[in-house]
Enzyme design. Structure first.
Site, PDB file in Angstrom:
ATOM      1  N   CYS A  12       0.969  -1.300   0.120  1.00  0.00           N
ATOM      2  CA  CYS A  12       0.090   0.056   0.092  1.00  0.00           C
ATOM      3  C   CYS A  12       0.933   1.093   0.116  1.00  0.00           C
ATOM      4  O   CYS A  12       0.588   2.248  -0.579  1.00  0.00           O
ATOM      5  CB  CYS A  12      -1.015   0.159   1.132  1.00  0.00           C
ATOM      6  SG  CYS A  12      -2.244  -1.052   1.229  1.00  0.00           S
ATOM      7  N   GLY A  96       5.240 -19.469   1.081  1.00  0.00           N
ATOM      8  CA  GLY A  96       6.352 -18.267   1.018  1.00  0.00           C
ATOM      9  C   GLY A  96       5.776 -17.033   1.100  1.00  0.00           C
ATOM     10  O   GLY A  96       6.364 -15.997   0.761  1.00  0.00           O
ATOM     11  N   HIS A 103      -0.579 -10.308  -4.563  1.00  0.00           N
ATOM     12  CA  HIS A 103       0.376  -9.909  -5.679  1.00  0.00           C
ATOM     13  C   HIS A 103       0.885 -10.842  -6.525  1.00  0.00           C
ATOM     14  O   HIS A 103       0.962 -12.301  -6.056  1.00  0.00           O
ATOM     15  CB  HIS A 103       1.841  -9.363  -5.178  1.00  0.00           C
ATOM     16  CG  HIS A 103       2.397 -10.302  -3.850  1.00  0.00           C
ATOM     17  ND1 HIS A 103       2.079 -10.110  -2.614  1.00  0.00           N
ATOM     18  CD2 HIS A 103       3.525 -10.947  -3.954  1.00  0.00           C
ATOM     19  CE1 HIS A 103       2.820 -11.102  -2.026  1.00  0.00           C
ATOM     20  NE2 HIS A 103       3.634 -11.610  -2.540  1.00  0.00           N
TER      21      HIS A 103
HETATM   22  P1  AMP Z   1       5.729 -13.236  -1.253  1.00  0.00           P
HETATM   23  O1  AMP Z   1       7.175 -13.695  -0.631  1.00  0.00           O
HETATM   24  O2  AMP Z   1       4.996 -13.960  -2.171  1.00  0.00           O
HETATM   25  O3  AMP Z   1       4.800 -12.601  -0.178  1.00  0.00           O
HETATM   26  O4  AMP Z   1       6.564 -12.204  -2.227  1.00  0.00           O
HETATM   27  C1  AMP Z   1       6.925 -10.660  -1.560  1.00  0.00           C
HETATM   28  C2  AMP Z   1       8.002 -10.455  -2.505  1.00  0.00           C
HETATM   29  O5  AMP Z   1       8.234  -8.893  -2.177  1.00  0.00           O
HETATM   30  C3  AMP Z   1       9.416 -11.013  -1.992  1.00  0.00           C
HETATM   31  O6  AMP Z   1       9.718 -11.695  -3.480  1.00  0.00           O
HETATM   32  C4  AMP Z   1      10.134  -9.702  -1.854  1.00  0.00           C
HETATM   33  O7  AMP Z   1      11.417  -9.914  -2.213  1.00  0.00           O
HETATM   34  C5  AMP Z   1       9.548  -8.390  -2.638  1.00  0.00           C
HETATM   35  N1  AMP Z   1       9.677  -7.470  -1.839  1.00  0.00           N
HETATM   36  C6  AMP Z   1       9.587  -7.217  -0.521  1.00  0.00           C
HETATM   37  N2  AMP Z   1       9.956  -5.811  -0.262  1.00  0.00           N
HETATM   38  C7  AMP Z   1      10.029  -5.261  -1.508  1.00  0.00           C
HETATM   39  C8  AMP Z   1      10.268  -3.710  -1.760  1.00  0.00           C
HETATM   40  N3  AMP Z   1      10.235  -2.720  -1.111  1.00  0.00           N
HETATM   41  N4  AMP Z   1      10.301  -3.511  -3.262  1.00  0.00           N
HETATM   42  C9  AMP Z   1       9.902  -4.677  -4.127  1.00  0.00           C
HETATM   43  N5  AMP Z   1       9.721  -5.931  -3.794  1.00  0.00           N
HETATM   44  C10 AMP Z   1       9.689  -6.246  -2.345  1.00  0.00           C
HETATM   45 ZN    ZN Z   2      -1.848  -3.208   1.041  1.00  0.00          ZN
END
Ligand code: AMP
Ligand code: ZN
Length: 117
Positions: A12, A96, A103
């Site tokens: 967000c 994970g 997303h």
């Molecule tokens: P998940 O583990 O499926 O919830 O995916 C979350 C993803 O967000 C992971 O692959 C992280 O590397 C990515 N992530 C976390 N913080 C950021 C950020 N600030 N900008 C871009 N990606 C991020």
């Molecule tokens: Zn959100």
């Protein structure tokens, strides 16, 4: 309320602009940005601007928005000139999921093993 921005949600904050991201595409309802810890040459996250805790909640509560997210995964793959790619929705901590804003991961640019780990 479903879809409302959450103060404690990283994605967000990316939508709101208070946390920076490398945004590659944006529509009225979605944002796509590069994953900060890429697992493949192309690793882009596509999110709805509205907050839903995971893909299942998004699909159940806002099916048209879920379709917007899916359509954008294809657009990202086209932009990145990927013939083959993988779209992943990690749903639940055991799978994970670490960020609780729905997303889609779009992964490509290298061979992808099946089944995934
Ligand atoms: P998940 O583990 O499926 O919830 O995916 C979350 C993803 O967000 C992971 O692959 C992280 O590397 C990515 N992530 C976390 N913080 C950021 C950020 N600030 N900008 C871009 N990606 C991020
Ligand atoms: Zn959100």
């Amino acid at each position: 309320m479903a879809g409302e921005p959450q103060d404690d949600c990283l994605f967000c904050k990316i939508v709101g602009g208070s946390i920076p991201a490398t945004i590659v595409r944006e529509t009225e309802t979605t944002v796509a940005f590069r994953d900060i810890n890429p697992q493949a040459p192309t690793h882009v996250l596509v999110i709805p601007k509205a907050h839903y805790r995971n893909a299942a909640a998004l699909a159940a509560e806002a099916p048209e928005l879920a379709a917007d997210v899916l359509r954008e995964t294809r657009a990202v793959a086209d932009d990145e000139q990927l013939e083959s790619y993988r779209t992943v929705f990690n749903t639940g901590g055991g799978a994970g999921q670490t960020v609780w804003h729905a997303h889609a991961h779009v992964l490509g640019g290298r061979g992808l093993e099946w089944p995934p780990g």
